[in-house]
Design an enzyme around this catalytic site. Structure first.
Site, mmCIF file in Angstrom:
data_model
loop_
_atom_site.group_PDB
_atom_site.id
_atom_site.type_symbol
_atom_site.label_atom_id
_atom_site.label_comp_id
_atom_site.label_asym_id
_atom_site.label_seq_id
_atom_site.Cartn_x
_atom_site.Cartn_y
_atom_site.Cartn_z
ATOM 1 N N LYS A 158 0.850 -1.189 0.000
ATOM 2 C CA LYS A 158 0.000 0.000 0.000
ATOM 3 C C LYS A 158 0.889 1.244 0.000
ATOM 4 O O LYS A 158 1.856 1.308 0.755
ATOM 5 C CB LYS A 158 -0.889 -0.040 1.262
ATOM 6 N N GLU A 198 -19.921 -5.195 9.831
ATOM 7 C CA GLU A 198 -20.896 -4.425 10.600
ATOM 8 C C GLU A 198 -21.989 -5.310 11.199
ATOM 9 O O GLU A 198 -22.430 -5.077 12.332
ATOM 10 C CB GLU A 198 -21.526 -3.331 9.731
ATOM 11 N N ARG A 212 -25.931 -1.923 6.632
ATOM 12 C CA ARG A 212 -25.671 -3.356 6.556
ATOM 13 C C ARG A 212 -26.327 -4.149 7.679
ATOM 14 O O ARG A 212 -26.640 -5.313 7.515
ATOM 15 C CB ARG A 212 -24.156 -3.590 6.723
HETATM 16 C C1 LIG Z 1 -19.288 -1.908 4.595
HETATM 17 C C2 LIG Z 1 -18.096 -0.982 4.656
HETATM 18 N N1 LIG Z 1 -17.505 -0.735 5.849
HETATM 19 C C3 LIG Z 1 -16.447 0.088 5.916
HETATM 20 C C4 LIG Z 1 -15.938 0.679 4.796
HETATM 21 C C5 LIG Z 1 -14.787 1.666 4.887
HETATM 22 N N2 LIG Z 1 -13.612 1.172 4.162
HETATM 23 C C6 LIG Z 1 -13.286 1.629 2.937
HETATM 24 S S1 LIG Z 1 -11.929 0.916 2.318
HETATM 25 C C7 LIG Z 1 -11.700 0.014 3.710
HETATM 26 C C8 LIG Z 1 -10.522 -0.897 3.829
HETATM 27 C C9 LIG Z 1 -10.445 -1.849 2.699
HETATM 28 O O1 LIG Z 1 -9.305 -2.604 2.834
HETATM 29 P P1 LIG Z 1 -8.834 -3.510 1.641
HETATM 30 O O2 LIG Z 1 -9.993 -4.212 1.050
HETATM 31 O O3 LIG Z 1 -7.723 -4.365 2.112
HETATM 32 O O4 LIG Z 1 -8.333 -2.475 0.556
HETATM 33 P P2 LIG Z 1 -6.985 -1.596 0.548
HETATM 34 O O5 LIG Z 1 -7.429 -0.188 0.749
HETATM 35 O O6 LIG Z 1 -6.091 -2.071 1.634
HETATM 36 O O7 LIG Z 1 -6.415 -1.798 -0.791
HETATM 37 C C10 LIG Z 1 -12.706 0.265 4.644
HETATM 38 C C11 LIG Z 1 -12.797 -0.325 5.975
HETATM 39 C C12 LIG Z 1 -16.592 0.394 3.576
HETATM 40 N N3 LIG Z 1 -16.192 0.953 2.432
HETATM 41 N N4 LIG Z 1 -17.640 -0.443 3.541
#
Ligand SMILES: Cc1ncc(C[n+]2csc(CCOP(=O)(O)OP(=O)(O)O)c2C)c(N)n1
Length: 635
Positions: A282, A367, A395
């Site tokens: 990242k 969630e 959710r």
């Molecule tokens: C249901 C939901 N909860 C929380 C979020 C907030 N959120 C956006 S991106 C993310 C992390 C995603 O991590 P990953 O899939 O590993 O992607 P990366 O950014 O590390 O590439 C979160 C928690 C969301 N988008 N949807």
């Protein structure tokens, strides 16, 4: 001098780029992303990590025929660049500008509108089944992060995908991070896979070595090749995915185009679901983001040289107030526990986590689980606080109804980002929670008018024996109206400005205006009050405080003295507080009262600065005052 990126002006143009220029292209893409996001803000770290991955996918797929489904979608900027949207990047996340997420109406190459996590595998499964029913032959690929893989829907889809008898490629983009450090058993498992030897290479090495052993070696190698499973077990731990019925390839280097292309080519041959486990970094290529990927997950404009935010912070936010109050409550009450679904920093629970690590739980992007887990904690004698954004709480509707409210368990929902949130657009606006919460029996729903009241409400919620939801907006906490602060009393609204009702003419009641404002709209209501009273009108302003239960005692009292009622809330109309008041007036047969419900429109609200959007919907005090006056003169 024209760069390689200049050759790319539409979908599939990457195929014209010479392989010897791929590295240069990746470099140019990173430079472009850093330069642009430093001006517009946006999701930087995740996008820097997926440059090569996206290039490999664009070399492999034909757009728009083939389908690429991004999970969450915040990491799809390179995909946007490679599908001809370079020029629009200056307008990223602004009103009517380029969306920060995939959008079907923006491009035929975006196959699903996203923003919420863990949806990609289910949608891709649906696309696969539809393709097969139609007899189509398009390729279908889902890209899911290790964080998104912690979400329940992703597990449900994997379980279902194991039954597939046709090709689906799932690229697992594993960078060890959700927004913060990824958590949980799956994250640990992926960690083991990452640190274990590469399966493909190791298998080949073992076979080669055995083949070279004279006599018995070749026989053993043949045997091992036939019983593929035992070799896998020999070389990597677990084989969870394979045991489920999916094919696993990896781990591979997600920044190595060759490895990625080879993995995609071999995955495409399988008539089943295949997981390609790609390990990425990242923030790759920008030192500040590599060092602090959490901060650079989603950023405002910043200075490229220093990585520092160029906008000065403007005072405490509601999140800050929540964060501080949690520390105070945590100190007083040792049964107070806090839960987040992968958002310790966004929700303001980071400080609580540091001070009370044993009472803090990050459950991953889960969630639904977070809410039922809170129910269990409450049953066990704890006082759980679920800190969550309004949009993501959508959710967990059933869990709130069935697991918390049905048993009237004392769970506190601290609902941040309620109302218009701005640049993330439709998927992130918190405009439905009043509607989906305020009809649930046993649930108390509140909204504070200012910073002090949020604190008071949290303290009240701790003492209340039953579920409580408190919704508060994104951004700066309103400090005004501090002198109007009656103690929070269950189900009671607060009269802020009472119009003078003494010694007035008979007709005065008919024209007297009652403003019933919820949460963020109390500040606006106060401004409207001032304008209208200045014009000589009689206006009462009520901070309703409780969206549920409705303070019918106060409404009854006001019905006798006010003929024009205006409700103000930052929520869609349907199921909102205003509709509740309309029903109350109808039920009480109070037909003489003229009622205007001011709400957001019943529609999905696009991206843009909060102030721009509020202006668009006429939500600024001047437009609202004009609206109210117009209503009065025409009703
Ligand atoms: C249901 C939901 N909860 C929380 C979020 C907030 N959120 C956006 S991106 C993310 C992390 C995603 O991590 P990953 O899939 O590993 O992607 P990366 O950014 O590390 O590439 C979160 C928690 C969301 N988008 N949807």
């Amino acid at each position: 001098m024209a760069g390689i990126l200049d050759l790319i002006n539409g979908a599939n143009d990457i195929k014209k780029v010479k392989p010897s220029d791929y590295n240069k292209l990746a470099e140019e893409i990173r430079e472009f992303l850093i330069g642009n996001i430093s001006k517009t803000g946006g999701h930087l770290a995740s996008n820097l990590g997926t440059v090569e991955l996206t290039m490999a996918l664009h070399l492999y797929l034909d757009f728009p025929e083939d389908k690429l489904v991004w999970d969450v979608g915040h990491q799809a900027y390179t995909h946007k660049l490679l599908t001809g949207r370079k020029k629009e990047f200056a307008s990223l996340r602004t009103f009517e500008g380029l969306s920060g997420f995939p959008k079907r109406k923006e491009s035929a190459c975006d196959s699903l509108d996203t923003g919420h996590s863990s949806t990609s595998l289910s949608a891709a499964m649906g696309l696969v089944r539809a393709r097969d029913l139609r007899g189509g032959d398009e390729k279908i690929v889902a890209v899911i992060g290790d964080g998104a893989l912690s979400g329940g829907m992703a597990f449900e889809a994997l379980n279902n995908a194991a039954e597939l008898k046709s090709n689906l490629i799932i690229v697992l983009n594993d960078n060890k991070m959700s927004i913060s450090e990824n958590v949980g058993g799956m994250a640990n498992y992926l960690g083991k896979l990452r640190t274990g030897d590469k399966y493909i290479n190791l298998k080949q090495t073992v076979e080669k070595a055995l083949n070279n052993v004279p006599g018995i070696g070749k026989k053993i190698a043949d045997k091992i090749r036939k019983s593929k499973d035992s070799l896998k077990r020999l070389v990597i731990p677990g084989m969870l995915f394979e045991d489920m019925g999916l094919t696993y390839i990896g781990p591979i280097d997600g920044h190595n185009l060759n490895e990625l292309s080879m993995a995609l080519a071999s995955a495409s041959k399988a008539k089943k679901a295949v997981i390609i486990h790609a390990v990425t970094k990242k923030g790759r290529g920008y030192r500040p983001a590599e060092k602090n990927p959490s901060y650079f997950h989603g950023v405002d404009a910043f200075d490229v040289k220093t990585g520092k935010n160029s906008k000065a912070k403007k005072g405490a936010t509601y999140t800050d107030i929540f964060s501080e109050t949690m520390l105070e409550l945590g100190e007083k009450h040792n049964n107070l526990v806090a839960i987040t679904a992968a958002m310790p920093s966004g929700t303001g629970l980071n400080k609580f986590k540091q001070k009370y690590p044993e009472r803090f739980f990050d459950v991953g992007i889960a969630e639904e689980h977070a809410v039922t887990f809170a129910a269990g904690l409450a049953l066990g004698g704890m006082k759980p606080v679920v800190a969550v954004y309004s949009t993501f709480l959508q959710r967990a509707y059933d869990q709130i109804v069935h697991d918390v409210c049905l048993s009237s368990l004392p769970v506190i929902f601290a609902i941040d980002r309620a109302g218009i949130v701005g640049n993330d657009g439709e998927t992130h606006q918190g405009i439905f929670d009043i509607s989906f919460l305020s009809h649930i029996p046993s649930l108390t729903v509140m909204a504070p008018k200012n910073a002090t009241e949020l604190k008071e409400m949290l303290c009240f919620a701790y003492t209340h024996d039953g579920p409580v939801a408190i919704r508060y907006p994104r951004g700066r906490a309103y400090e005004g109206l501090a002198e109007y602060q009656e103690p929070v009393e269950y189900g009671r609204s607060e009269v802020i400005y009472q119009s003078n009702t003494a010694g007035k003419k008979k007709n005065a009641q008919k024209n007297r205006i009652l403003l019933l404002a919820a949460g963020s709209m109390v500040e606006t209501g106060a401004q409207i009050h001032d304008i209208l009273t200045e014009e000589g009108r009689e206006v009462t302003l009520v901070n309703i405080r409780f969206l549920r239960p409705m303070d019918t005692e106060l409404l009854k009292e006001m019905a006798a003295s006010h003929g024009i009622w205006v409700t103000l809330e930052e929520n869609v109309k349907r199921g909102g507080y205003g509709e509740g008041v309309a029903a109350y007036l109808f039920e009480q047969n109070l037909r003489d009262i003229r009622l205007l419900n001011i709400t957001l429109p019943d529609q999905f609200i696009e991206q843009g600065d909060v102030s721009v959007l509020k202006e668009k919907f006429g939500f600024d005090p001047l437009s609202l005052t004009a609206h109210i006056k117009d209503f009065i003169s025409h009703s």
